[in-house]
Each structure stands twice: as C-alpha cells, then as structure tokens.
Design an enzyme around this catalytic site. Structure first.
Site, PDB file in Angstrom:
ATOM      1  N   ASP A  65     -39.382  85.118  49.094  1.00  0.00           N
ATOM      2  CA  ASP A  65     -40.262  83.970  48.883  1.00  0.00           C
ATOM      3  C   ASP A  65     -41.275  83.735  49.986  1.00  0.00           C
ATOM      4  O   ASP A  65     -42.148  82.867  49.838  1.00  0.00           O
ATOM      5  CB  ASP A  65     -39.417  82.696  48.760  1.00  0.00           C
ATOM      6  N   ASP A 121     -33.549  88.024  49.580  1.00  0.00           N
ATOM      7  CA  ASP A 121     -33.650  87.092  50.694  1.00  0.00           C
ATOM      8  C   ASP A 121     -32.678  85.928  50.438  1.00  0.00           C
ATOM      9  O   ASP A 121     -32.191  85.749  49.318  1.00  0.00           O
ATOM     10  CB  ASP A 121     -35.106  86.608  50.750  1.00  0.00           C
ATOM     11  N   PHE A 122     -32.425  85.115  51.480  1.00  0.00           N
ATOM     12  CA  PHE A 122     -31.528  83.961  51.308  1.00  0.00           C
ATOM     13  C   PHE A 122     -32.322  82.664  51.142  1.00  0.00           C
ATOM     14  O   PHE A 122     -32.439  82.131  50.056  1.00  0.00           O
ATOM     15  CB  PHE A 122     -30.537  83.856  52.471  1.00  0.00           C
ATOM     16  N   ASP A 123     -32.909  82.163  52.228  1.00  0.00           N
ATOM     17  CA  ASP A 123     -33.614  80.876  52.172  1.00  0.00           C
ATOM     18  C   ASP A 123     -34.861  80.976  51.294  1.00  0.00           C
ATOM     19  O   ASP A 123     -35.722  81.831  51.507  1.00  0.00           O
ATOM     20  CB  ASP A 123     -34.005  80.424  53.581  1.00  0.00           C
TER      21      ASP A 123
END
Length: 283
Positions: free
Chosen positions: A218, A32-34
């Site tokens: 997350d 994932d990124f954020d």
C-alpha cells in the site's frame, strides 16, 4: 479465470493470476502488513490485522507453495499484531521483518536476525535534538523499531507540512550515519541501506524457486517489491501486483495490476483467491 475474482487491468497481471491458478503449488503470495493486512492507525502500536485476515490466509496457505509477510516492523511484532502464531493452516508462514533483516518461521516459532547497523544507535541518540532544532512539531513522534527509527507526522496539526519540513534534516541525519531515509504515508524512516522489501522478496523467491508470485502492498516502501516482481516478469516468471488502495500513494496504484479498497479488500481478495485455487482446473 474464476469469475468471483476481480480481474487485473493489465495483460501481465492477467497472465500472472492465470499462472497462479493453473499451478498454485508453485505460487508464492507475499503481503505487506500495515495498510495491507492491517488498517493504518494513528498509533502504530495499536495496529492489528484485519479481523478476517488470519482466516483468509489460513484458507489459502495450504493450497499454494508459500505465504510470506514482508514488513518494516520487527518480525516478532508483526507476528504478535497479526495473530499469526499457532494458527492451523499457517504452519509454513514466513514473516520477513525489518525488510528482511529478521525472519520468523511458523514451523519453528523462532526469529533469526542479522547483526544491527551501528548507525541506528547513533541516529536514535541524536534524533530528539534534531527534531527540537527544527520546531519539534506538535504531534510528531518517534517510533523505535529496533533496527530502524521512524518519525511519524500523521498526528501533527499540519501532517504534510511537518513531513515536508523534516525530510531534509532527517535525510542529512541518516546520511551522516550511513543510513537512508525512506518516506512513507506521513512517516519518515531512517534505516540501513540495502534493506528494502524488494531485496527481501527477491531473496525469498530465489530460495523457494517460485513459479509465480503475487505481491500486495500500500505504500512507497512497497515500490521496491513491485520492482522485484516486474523484473521477475521480464525474466519470465509470472506475477501479479496488488495495491491496497490509497489516495495517498498514487505512485503505487499506477503500477499495480489490480487495486482493492484497503485491508478489507485484501481480505476479500485472499478469500476469493483461496476459493478460486480450490476450484480452478489444473493445467
């Protein structure tokens, strides 16, 4: 297992990490990124990859089959905020944006995309009025995501109160236009059905014929990707689930094989994994 790496707490996770180390050329690392590669910030437009993320990925990527970033952001935005373009070592990086509706390949530097869902434009037009009718909570704001629309409550005086008060009305709005509502960390996203990180990840893994997979995320939006890895494990493909630790999302931490302390922990883990892959004996 290489001692510098943190040890998964589950047998499935330990098996998955062992398989990755034994046959890295068959392994896919998906992230994932954020909240995973980038810290969560009050204004998502200010989010940037952790300072060590690109170097960690560039050290790992040439040693494994593939690195893929799976995000709800537009693919081009994730590439820009991540600083992924033109990085030596990341020439095979793939970014699946909008939960797989968009794809950026470092090899070509281009984005390919499916046609947008018409319900997004309808929701976009009605959303300000819906927020006004339900109190227009101070600090609540709309993020335009192209193929989706998100309402953030993190900057409200009462973030959780605003989040809970808006879930019902926004769910109704999404349903009227053929969309779904996806709750996250103080964010409510309205997006087309069939767009999730699990679908995107599973499709990509079929394409790459991965021998093992590691996924790190997350938030609640990462649960479908966790489920996709769990299904692969049940079918015989080893996998590791990593939670970029957050007290806001215990549901994700409870299903992870390994938890690390946010993006800094993810970067440390990727750095150690790149070293471990280079040092581990092959089967």
């Amino acid at each position: 297992m290489v001692s510098s790496l943190p040890h998964p707490t589950t047998s499935a996770g330990r098996d998955g990490l062992a398989a990755l180390l034994a046959r890295p050329e068959q392994a896919v690392v998906a992230l994932d990124f954020d909240g995973t590669l980038a810290e969560i910030v009050p204004d998502p437009e200010q989010a940037r990859a952790h300072p060590g993320a690109v170097a960690a990925l560039a050290a790992l990527a040439p040693r494994i089959a593939s690195v893929v970033v799976v995000t709800g952001r537009p693919a081009g935005v994730a590439v820009r905020y991540g600083g992924f373009a033109g990085v030596p070592g990341l020439d095979r990086l793939v970014v699946l944006g909008h939960y797989g509706a968009e794809r950026w390949d470092a090899a070509t530097g281009t984005v390919t995309a499916a046609a947008p869902h018409p319900g997004v434009a309808a929701v976009r037009a009605e959303l300000p009025g819906v927020l006004d009718r339900h109190g227009a909570w101070p600090g609540v704001w709309i993020e335009e995501k192209g193929r989706a629309v998100a309402v953030h409550t993190r900057r409200a005086v009462d973030p959780e109160g605003a989040f809970e008060a808006l879930k019902g009305p926004l769910g109704d709005l999404a349903a009227r236009h053929g969309l779904v509502l996806e709750p996250g960390r103080m964010v409510l996203e309205l997006r087309p059905p069939g767009m999730d990180k699990g679908v995107a990840l599973a499709s990509y893994l079929r394409e790459t014929d991965a021998g093992s997979v590691l996924y790190a995320g997350d938030d609640l939006g990462d649960l479908p990707a966790f489920a996709a890895v769990e299904k692969l494990r049940a079918d015989g493909t080893p996998g590791v689930l990593v939670c970029s630790g957050s007290s806001e999302v215990p549901a994700l931490a409870d299903r992870a094989d390994l938890a690390v302390p946010g993006p800094s922990g993810v970067v440390d883990f990727l750095t150690d994994l790149a070293k471990a892959v280079s040092e581990a004996p092959r089967s």
